[in-house]
Scaffold this motif. Sequence first.
Motif, PDB file in Angstrom:
ATOM      1  N   SER A 114       4.519  -7.342   1.285  1.00 14.16           N
ATOM      2  CA  SER A 114       5.979  -7.423   1.372  1.00 14.16           C
ATOM      3  C   SER A 114       6.550  -8.327   0.287  1.00 14.16           C
ATOM      4  N   PHE A 115       5.755  -9.284  -0.214  1.00 14.51           N
ATOM      5  CA  PHE A 115       6.254 -10.163  -1.276  1.00 14.51           C
ATOM      6  C   PHE A 115       6.467  -9.378  -2.573  1.00 14.51           C
ATOM      7  N   ARG A 116       5.898  -8.175  -2.662  1.00 14.42           N
ATOM      8  CA  ARG A 116       6.169  -7.278  -3.789  1.00 14.42           C
ATOM      9  C   ARG A 116       7.191  -6.206  -3.398  1.00 14.42           C
ATOM     10  N   ALA A 117       7.867  -6.414  -2.279  1.00 20.29           N
ATOM     11  CA  ALA A 117       8.904  -5.508  -1.772  1.00 20.29           C
ATOM     12  C   ALA A 117       8.341  -4.263  -1.108  1.00 20.29           C
ATOM     13  N   ALA A 118       7.020  -4.226  -0.842  1.00 21.15           N
ATOM     14  CA  ALA A 118       6.460  -3.118  -0.063  1.00 21.15           C
ATOM     15  C   ALA A 118       7.054  -3.159   1.346  1.00 21.15           C
ATOM     16  N   ASP A 119       7.335  -1.982   1.900  1.00 19.27           N
ATOM     17  CA  ASP A 119       8.014  -1.890   3.197  1.00 19.27           C
ATOM     18  C   ASP A 119       7.165  -1.062   4.150  1.00 19.27           C
ATOM     19  N   VAL A 120       6.629  -1.697   5.177  1.00 10.91           N
ATOM     20  CA  VAL A 120       5.771  -1.000   6.134  1.00 10.91           C
ATOM     21  C   VAL A 120       6.530   0.097   6.868  1.00 10.91           C
ATOM     22  N   GLU A 121       7.858  -0.018   6.933  1.00 10.68           N
ATOM     23  CA  GLU A 121       8.656   1.001   7.621  1.00 10.68           C
ATOM     24  C   GLU A 121       8.544   2.362   6.942  1.00 10.68           C
ATOM     25  N   ASN A 122       8.211   2.388   5.654  1.00  6.41           N
ATOM     26  CA  ASN A 122       8.069   3.675   4.967  1.00  6.41           C
ATOM     27  C   ASN A 122       7.024   4.551   5.645  1.00  6.41           C
ATOM     28  N   ILE A 123       5.881   3.948   5.977  1.00  3.17           N
ATOM     29  CA  ILE A 123       4.824   4.745   6.607  1.00  3.17           C
ATOM     30  C   ILE A 123       5.059   4.896   8.105  1.00  3.17           C
ATOM     31  N   LEU A 124       5.650   3.880   8.738  1.00  2.00           N
ATOM     32  CA  LEU A 124       5.887   3.960  10.181  1.00  2.00           C
ATOM     33  C   LEU A 124       6.921   5.031  10.527  1.00  2.00           C
ATOM     34  N   SER A 125       7.861   5.273   9.633  1.00  3.82           N
ATOM     35  CA  SER A 125       8.927   6.229   9.920  1.00  3.82           C
ATOM     36  C   SER A 125       8.738   7.569   9.208  1.00  3.82           C
ATOM     37  N   PHE A 126       7.631   7.728   8.473  1.00  2.00           N
ATOM     38  CA  PHE A 126       7.458   8.928   7.650  1.00  2.00           C
ATOM     39  C   PHE A 126       7.474  10.205   8.483  1.00  2.00           C
ATOM     40  N   SER A 127       6.734  10.223   9.565  1.00  2.00           N
ATOM     41  CA  SER A 127       6.591  11.454  10.347  1.00  2.00           C
ATOM     42  C   SER A 127       7.927  11.953  10.878  1.00  2.00           C
ATOM     43  N   ASP A 128       8.802  11.029  11.264  1.00  2.00           N
ATOM     44  CA  ASP A 128      10.068  11.411  11.897  1.00  2.00           C
ATOM     45  C   ASP A 128      11.149  11.833  10.901  1.00  2.00           C
ATOM     46  N   GLN A 129      10.847  11.793   9.599  1.00  2.00           N
ATOM     47  CA  GLN A 129      11.839  12.199   8.601  1.00  2.00           C
ATOM     48  C   GLN A 129      12.053  13.710   8.605  1.00  2.00           C
ATOM     49  N   PHE A 130      11.080  14.438   9.151  1.00  2.00           N
ATOM     50  CA  PHE A 130      11.095  15.885   9.005  1.00  2.00           C
ATOM     51  C   PHE A 130      11.200  16.581  10.356  1.00  2.00           C
ATOM     52  N   ILE A 131      11.732  17.798  10.324  1.00  2.00           N
ATOM     53  CA  ILE A 131      11.814  18.645  11.518  1.00  2.00           C
ATOM     54  C   ILE A 131      11.146  19.983  11.172  1.00  2.00           C
ATOM     55  N   PRO A 132      10.034  20.352  11.818  1.00  2.00           N
ATOM     56  CA  PRO A 132       9.312  19.528  12.801  1.00  2.00           C
ATOM     57  C   PRO A 132       8.651  18.318  12.144  1.00  2.00           C
ATOM     58  N   ALA A 133       8.237  17.369  12.969  1.00  2.00           N
ATOM     59  CA  ALA A 133       7.643  16.128  12.471  1.00  2.00           C
ATOM     60  C   ALA A 133       6.349  16.417  11.714  1.00  2.00           C
ATOM     61  N   ALA A 134       5.996  15.491  10.847  1.00  2.00           N
ATOM     62  CA  ALA A 134       4.784  15.651  10.054  1.00  2.00           C
ATOM     63  C   ALA A 134       3.552  15.683  10.944  1.00  2.00           C
ATOM     64  N   LYS A 135       2.568  16.438  10.513  1.00  2.00           N
ATOM     65  CA  LYS A 135       1.262  16.450  11.174  1.00  2.00           C
ATOM     66  C   LYS A 135       0.578  15.111  10.920  1.00  2.00           C
ATOM     67  N   ILE A 136       0.047  14.477  11.973  1.00  2.00           N
ATOM     68  CA  ILE A 136      -0.628  13.178  11.836  1.00  2.00           C
ATOM     69  C   ILE A 136      -2.112  13.355  12.140  1.00  2.00           C
ATOM     70  N   VAL A 137      -2.948  12.945  11.203  1.00  2.00           N
ATOM     71  CA  VAL A 137      -4.398  12.931  11.401  1.00  2.00           C
ATOM     72  C   VAL A 137      -4.859  11.490  11.249  1.00  2.00           C
ATOM     73  N   THR A 138      -5.578  10.992  12.242  1.00  2.00           N
ATOM     74  CA  THR A 138      -6.030   9.596  12.223  1.00  2.00           C
ATOM     75  C   THR A 138      -7.526   9.528  11.972  1.00  2.00           C
ATOM     76  N   LEU A 139      -7.924   8.779  10.956  1.00  2.00           N
ATOM     77  CA  LEU A 139      -9.347   8.564  10.653  1.00  2.00           C
ATOM     78  C   LEU A 139      -9.783   7.249  11.297  1.00  2.00           C
ATOM     79  N   GLU A 140     -10.747   7.323  12.214  1.00  2.00           N
ATOM     80  CA  GLU A 140     -11.162   6.140  12.959  1.00  2.00           C
ATOM     81  C   GLU A 140     -12.639   5.801  12.797  1.00  2.00           C
ATOM     82  N   GLN A 141     -13.441   6.737  12.305  1.00  2.00           N
ATOM     83  CA  GLN A 141     -14.870   6.446  12.155  1.00  2.00           C
ATOM     84  C   GLN A 141     -15.086   5.586  10.919  1.00  2.00           C
TER      85      GLN A 141
END
Length: 700
Positions: free
Chosen positions: A285-312
């Motif tokens: 954030s000290f370089r002006a990076a904004d976590v909200e960009n990724i947190l709100s990305f899916s809801d920008q579109f209709i229908p919402a973006a497909k989310i795939v989570t990598l956990e392994q």
Amino acid sequence: MGNAAELQTDYLELLNPAQRQAASYGSKLSGGSFAAGPLLVIAGAGTGKTMTLAHRVAHLIIQGVSPERILLLTFTRRAAIEMTRRVESIVRQAVCAGNGPQVSNGILPWSGTFHSVANRLLRRYAHNLGLDPGFSVLDRGDSADLMDVVRYEQGLSRKSRRFPKKATCLAIYSRCVNTQKPLLDSLNETFPWCADWEPELRKLFRHYVEQKQRIQALDYDDLLLYWSHLVADTELATEIGSWFDHVLVDEYQDTNLLQAEILQALKPEGHGMTIVGDDAQSIYSFRAADVENILSFSDQFIPAAKIVTLEQNYRSTQPLLDAANCVIAESDRQYKKNLFSDKPGGSKPRYVTVEDGDAEAEMVVEEILANREEGMQLKDQAVLFRSAHHSDRLELELVRRNIPYVKYGGLKFLEAGHVKDFLSILKWAENPRNQVAAFRVLKMLPGMGPSYAARCFDYLVENAFAFSTINEFNPPAATQSDWPLFCKLMTTLSSADPSAELWQSQMGETRRWYQPHLERLYDSLDTREADLEQLEQISGRYPTRERFLTELTLDPPAAAGDLSGTPHLDEDYLILSTVHSAKGQEWNSVFVLNFSDGNFPSEFATGKPEMIEEERRLLYVAMTRAKQSLSLIAPLRYHVTQQRRDGDKHVYGARSRFMTDSLMSRMDASFHGRREACANRLLPRTNKKLDVAGRLREMW
């Protein structure tokens, strides 16, 4: 494609189910094109993000998408090169299996950093933006110097009260641009000690912008700012967006507001958009990076973006992941994920309390040497810290024990004076309006001070920036012997075709002219000459002089200034790094210093909930760098600075608020102190008992 199923087995067989889902998302249309809606890949630490993204790009190409119609955006040039190399390898493997398009070198012509792609687009659309296609790109040092020139011209360096220095002024300007917030808001939020100077800073920034426009130069922030204005026009945004069927972005959690707006303008419906990142690793954030960009990305579109989570996770053992999962689970807003590993065994991470900073340094060195005796190289071990000064005592102990080490975060290659000198010559030849480069070059000459440099530049302006005319300028007496050779060099460089295939010969000409000035101006000639040789070698990778200067400015290599001590003389050395610099790295054994409240989280973050959450993510990043063992070290006492050498004033450290009972249950707690050294020598020799309690009662 005849053998599609067989082909898929060939080039996707290394992927786990979640990675495969992300890499192959989308479908072929009846016309043969490959379409996909917006895709968000939440890639947890160590889950194979790069491999997944490379397979995604390769899959698009194998399915028939032209490589020229793929835009791949990364945050470093090295990441883009590595991604391209992997994609080429995967596609060639598919071709060998019997199907897929033929592939050649340079498979991804539109792969690069946000700033490098912006540079290419702005030169193509220079006419639309009122720019000269030959504009210069200022690095941070040049931008600060230009800010300082304007600061001086505006009389701000002679105020009765202390006015912010050039670096602070540039940081304020940059934050306003990248966050798109009003100046006063940025000052109040991030630079409150400068808030009283708001009118003067506004005037300074206006003249700074005007000066850049006069000399046809863009700084780092301008590249994004001009790009954002370019795509703010719907017609132009549609035209540029139509060049690309698919846009893929790596490390999306590190984007700022401008970058997010640019992407949205290119693909407003999200068609062909693939975003890869991890909100849990948003720490800039000290370089002006904004976590909200990724947190709100899916809801920008209709229908919402497909989310795939990598956990392994393929990096760490499960006990380490259990602790890291526990830390990030406390975050208020996030994409939920639970990292797991198939790696067998592994011990719990350790929470080690020590007496003070000296004991912390001794403990870390003892553990590192013990690991080394058991066969673990120093390079496979890292000591991480929240702030660079946290390692001061440890560095003294490492020197005392003759242990070589590297500490990340020193001077960068382009910040070295001799490198800036050399590149300024080429930059001025490339863009005669570049006043910053001009002044630096002219002041290299003996006897040529700022006043004469200004006169010479004004003379060039009056003569339509024709270098062939400066022969007629009358320099000061001390400069006259060097003047003819200098004029010949600049005339030759400016008249040569900068796009010629063999433009690199200009590097040799420039070095020959610069050598006597290098010897006159600097010491440590061997090191500096080696740097210039490296520059000459690097130039061979670039087809034009403009591309060389721009790419080097946007993504400079690191210099030997990043090395502390002399590790290059040893086959092995320890890694010291801030957590911010450690992101993306991994080591077998990791030690985290000063794990106490006020240090982790930093005292400067404690007043803002959103900053506390970023500190939590910073700890998560530190913990997930470890593959086998992790130690969080918490000193009990901190000695007060500015006291006598033998003074013992101190304060007690508080347990980090991140060390909850839940996290503690997933760690092995221990104390490491000096008491063991004398434990066996000072044991009682008698069983005699004294009734002190009774005697105390009898006193009253």
